[in-house]
Design a protein around this motif. Structure first.
Motif, PDB file in Angstrom:
ATOM      1  N   SER A  79    -104.977  29.973 -72.879  1.00  0.00           N
ATOM      2  CA  SER A  79    -104.398  29.492 -71.947  1.00  0.00           C
ATOM      3  C   SER A  79    -105.183  28.145 -72.840  1.00  0.00           C
ATOM      4  O   SER A  79    -104.479  27.043 -72.862  1.00  0.00           O
ATOM      5  CB  SER A  79    -105.027  29.746 -70.655  1.00  0.00           C
ATOM      6  OG  SER A  79    -105.058  28.366 -69.925  1.00  0.00           O
ATOM      7  N   ILE A  80    -105.918  27.530 -73.284  1.00  0.00           N
ATOM      8  CA  ILE A  80    -106.466  26.522 -73.075  1.00  0.00           C
ATOM      9  C   ILE A  80    -105.759  26.136 -75.044  1.00  0.00           C
ATOM     10  O   ILE A  80    -105.069  25.048 -74.519  1.00  0.00           O
ATOM     11  CB  ILE A  80    -108.003  25.871 -73.978  1.00  0.00           C
ATOM     12  CG1 ILE A  80    -108.934  26.743 -73.295  1.00  0.00           C
ATOM     13  CG2 ILE A  80    -108.820  25.518 -75.100  1.00  0.00           C
ATOM     14  CD1 ILE A  80    -110.089  27.229 -73.527  1.00  0.00           C
ATOM     15  N   GLU A  81    -104.987  26.900 -75.417  1.00  0.00           N
ATOM     16  CA  GLU A  81    -104.356  26.353 -76.563  1.00  0.00           C
ATOM     17  C   GLU A  81    -102.905  25.636 -76.058  1.00  0.00           C
ATOM     18  O   GLU A  81    -101.907  25.880 -76.475  1.00  0.00           O
ATOM     19  CB  GLU A  81    -104.456  27.507 -78.220  1.00  0.00           C
ATOM     20  CG  GLU A  81    -105.967  27.808 -78.524  1.00  0.00           C
ATOM     21  CD  GLU A  81    -105.508  26.286 -79.639  1.00  0.00           C
ATOM     22  OE1 GLU A  81    -104.804  26.248 -80.699  1.00  0.00           O
ATOM     23  OE2 GLU A  81    -106.655  25.701 -79.538  1.00  0.00           O
ATOM     24  N   ASP A  82    -102.787  26.415 -74.647  1.00  0.00           N
ATOM     25  CA  ASP A  82    -101.066  26.367 -74.254  1.00  0.00           C
ATOM     26  C   ASP A  82    -100.231  27.199 -75.092  1.00  0.00           C
ATOM     27  O   ASP A  82     -99.256  26.853 -75.706  1.00  0.00           O
ATOM     28  CB  ASP A  82    -100.734  25.013 -74.064  1.00  0.00           C
ATOM     29  CG  ASP A  82     -99.502  24.555 -72.993  1.00  0.00           C
ATOM     30  OD1 ASP A  82     -99.028  25.573 -72.660  1.00  0.00           O
ATOM     31  OD2 ASP A  82     -99.020  23.750 -73.118  1.00  0.00           O
ATOM     32  N   LYS A  83    -100.604  28.759 -75.065  1.00  0.00           N
ATOM     33  CA  LYS A  83    -100.180  29.666 -75.833  1.00  0.00           C
ATOM     34  C   LYS A  83    -100.120  31.356 -75.014  1.00  0.00           C
ATOM     35  O   LYS A  83     -99.405  31.974 -75.525  1.00  0.00           O
ATOM     36  CB  LYS A  83    -100.689  29.579 -77.284  1.00  0.00           C
ATOM     37  CG  LYS A  83     -99.955  28.729 -78.361  1.00  0.00           C
ATOM     38  CD  LYS A  83    -100.389  28.852 -79.274  1.00  0.00           C
ATOM     39  CE  LYS A  83    -100.253  27.618 -80.213  1.00  0.00           C
ATOM     40  NZ  LYS A  83    -100.554  27.494 -81.165  1.00  0.00           N
ATOM     41  N   LEU A  84    -100.365  30.872 -73.588  1.00  0.00           N
ATOM     42  CA  LEU A  84     -99.899  32.367 -72.886  1.00  0.00           C
ATOM     43  C   LEU A  84     -99.101  32.804 -73.156  1.00  0.00           C
ATOM     44  O   LEU A  84     -98.541  33.633 -72.714  1.00  0.00           O
ATOM     45  CB  LEU A  84    -100.982  32.258 -72.172  1.00  0.00           C
ATOM     46  CG  LEU A  84    -101.359  32.821 -71.162  1.00  0.00           C
ATOM     47  CD1 LEU A  84    -102.529  33.600 -71.381  1.00  0.00           C
ATOM     48  CD2 LEU A  84    -101.801  32.714 -69.190  1.00  0.00           C
ATOM     49  N   ASN A  85     -98.359  31.698 -73.046  1.00  0.00           N
ATOM     50  CA  ASN A  85     -96.328  33.228 -72.951  1.00  0.00           C
ATOM     51  C   ASN A  85     -95.817  33.212 -73.636  1.00  0.00           C
ATOM     52  O   ASN A  85     -95.350  34.518 -73.849  1.00  0.00           O
ATOM     53  CB  ASN A  85     -95.584  31.535 -73.206  1.00  0.00           C
ATOM     54  CG  ASN A  85     -95.579  31.044 -74.213  1.00  0.00           C
ATOM     55  OD1 ASN A  85     -96.686  30.446 -74.863  1.00  0.00           O
ATOM     56  ND2 ASN A  85     -94.499  29.588 -75.066  1.00  0.00           N
ATOM     57  N   TYR A  86     -96.520  33.303 -75.414  1.00  0.00           N
ATOM     58  CA  TYR A  86     -96.082  34.682 -76.160  1.00  0.00           C
ATOM     59  C   TYR A  86     -97.004  36.073 -76.451  1.00  0.00           C
ATOM     60  O   TYR A  86     -96.731  36.616 -76.625  1.00  0.00           O
ATOM     61  CB  TYR A  86     -97.054  34.052 -77.740  1.00  0.00           C
ATOM     62  CG  TYR A  86     -96.548  32.774 -78.014  1.00  0.00           C
ATOM     63  CD1 TYR A  86     -95.048  32.695 -78.547  1.00  0.00           C
ATOM     64  CD2 TYR A  86     -96.984  31.085 -77.892  1.00  0.00           C
ATOM     65  CE1 TYR A  86     -95.058  31.263 -79.010  1.00  0.00           C
ATOM     66  CE2 TYR A  86     -96.203  30.694 -78.540  1.00  0.00           C
ATOM     67  CZ  TYR A  86     -95.555  30.247 -79.194  1.00  0.00           C
ATOM     68  OH  TYR A  86     -94.971  28.987 -79.462  1.00  0.00           O
ATOM     69  N   ARG A 111    -106.939  35.391 -72.886  1.00  0.00           N
ATOM     70  CA  ARG A 111    -106.059  34.786 -71.891  1.00  0.00           C
ATOM     71  C   ARG A 111    -106.576  33.147 -71.364  1.00  0.00           C
ATOM     72  O   ARG A 111    -105.748  32.906 -71.201  1.00  0.00           O
ATOM     73  CB  ARG A 111    -106.013  35.443 -70.636  1.00  0.00           C
ATOM     74  CG  ARG A 111    -105.098  36.818 -70.687  1.00  0.00           C
ATOM     75  CD  ARG A 111    -105.113  37.695 -69.063  1.00  0.00           C
ATOM     76  NE  ARG A 111    -104.886  35.830 -68.016  1.00  0.00           N
ATOM     77  CZ  ARG A 111    -103.299  36.337 -67.771  1.00  0.00           C
ATOM     78  NH1 ARG A 111    -102.301  36.097 -68.684  1.00  0.00           N
ATOM     79  NH2 ARG A 111    -103.910  34.843 -66.481  1.00  0.00           N
ATOM     80  N   ASN A 153    -109.102  16.822 -80.707  1.00  0.00           N
ATOM     81  CA  ASN A 153    -108.367  18.343 -79.696  1.00  0.00           C
ATOM     82  C   ASN A 153    -108.476  19.653 -80.374  1.00  0.00           C
ATOM     83  O   ASN A 153    -108.441  20.368 -80.376  1.00  0.00           O
ATOM     84  CB  ASN A 153    -107.000  17.789 -79.443  1.00  0.00           C
ATOM     85  CG  ASN A 153    -106.414  19.029 -78.316  1.00  0.00           C
ATOM     86  OD1 ASN A 153    -107.148  20.025 -77.451  1.00  0.00           O
ATOM     87  ND2 ASN A 153    -105.707  18.728 -78.109  1.00  0.00           N
ATOM     88  N   ASN A 163    -109.944  22.803 -80.577  1.00  0.00           N
ATOM     89  CA  ASN A 163    -109.951  24.391 -80.253  1.00  0.00           C
ATOM     90  C   ASN A 163    -110.325  25.088 -81.341  1.00  0.00           C
ATOM     91  O   ASN A 163    -110.428  26.067 -81.168  1.00  0.00           O
ATOM     92  CB  ASN A 163    -108.079  23.598 -80.401  1.00  0.00           C
ATOM     93  CG  ASN A 163    -107.524  23.086 -79.712  1.00  0.00           C
ATOM     94  OD1 ASN A 163    -108.035  22.677 -77.894  1.00  0.00           O
ATOM     95  ND2 ASN A 163    -106.514  22.319 -79.131  1.00  0.00           N
TER      96      ASN A 163
END
Length: 120
Positions: A37-44, A33, A3, A7
Motif C-alpha cells: 500500500s505504501i508503495e502503491d502496488k497493492l493492485n498487483y 499489504r 521518497n 521506500n
C-alpha cells in the motif's frame, strides 16, 4: 529523506522482520499489504495480470496498450520476488512459478483454517 530511500527502508524492514513460516500467515499478509500500500502496488496482489490484447487479423495493438501490459508484468514480477524472498524455503519452492495474485490465492488455501480463526 527522499521518497525512494523511505521506500527502500520500508522494504528492508519487511525483509528483515517478516518471514512467512506458516503459522504467522495472517501477520505476514497484513504486513505485506501495508508495504504494498505504501508503495502503491497493492493492485498487483489483489488482481490477476490482465490478459494481453490480441488484435484482430490485420489490426495492430496500440503501443500504449502494449506498454501498459509490460508495466503490469514488470510490477507483478517485483511483487512476486518480494513475496518469495520473505517465505521459508519449504513454502517458497511450491509457489515459485506463480504470479503474486495466484500466489496469494494458493497461500490463502494453504492457510485457510488459520485465516478463518483470525476472522472469528
Amino acid at each position: 529523506m527522499t521518497n525512494s530511500s523511505a521506500n527502500n527502508s520500508v522494504f528492508r524492514g519487511f525483509f528483515e522482520k517478516q518471514k512467512l513460516t506458516g503459522p504467522n500467515f495472517i501477520d505476514w499478509y497484513r504486513q505485506l499489504r501495508i508495504v504494498l500500500s505504501i508503495e502503491d502496488k497493492l493492485n498487483y496482489l489483489e488482481q490477476p495480470i490482465p490478459p494481453a490484447s490480441v488484435p484482430e487479423e490485420g489490426q495492430l495493438v496500440a503501443s500504449e496498450i502494449l506498454a501498459a501490459h509490460a508495466v503490469w508484468i514488470k510490477g507483478s514480477k517485483e511483487i512476486d520476488g518480494l513475496m518469495l524472498m520473505t517465505m521459508e524455503p519449504e513454502i517458497q519452492q511450491n509457489l515459485e512459478n506463480l504470479h503474486a495474485h495466484e500466489m496469494l490465492q494458493e497461500l490463502k488455501t494453504l492457510f485457510a483454517q488459520q485465516a478463518e480463526q483470525e476472522l472469528l
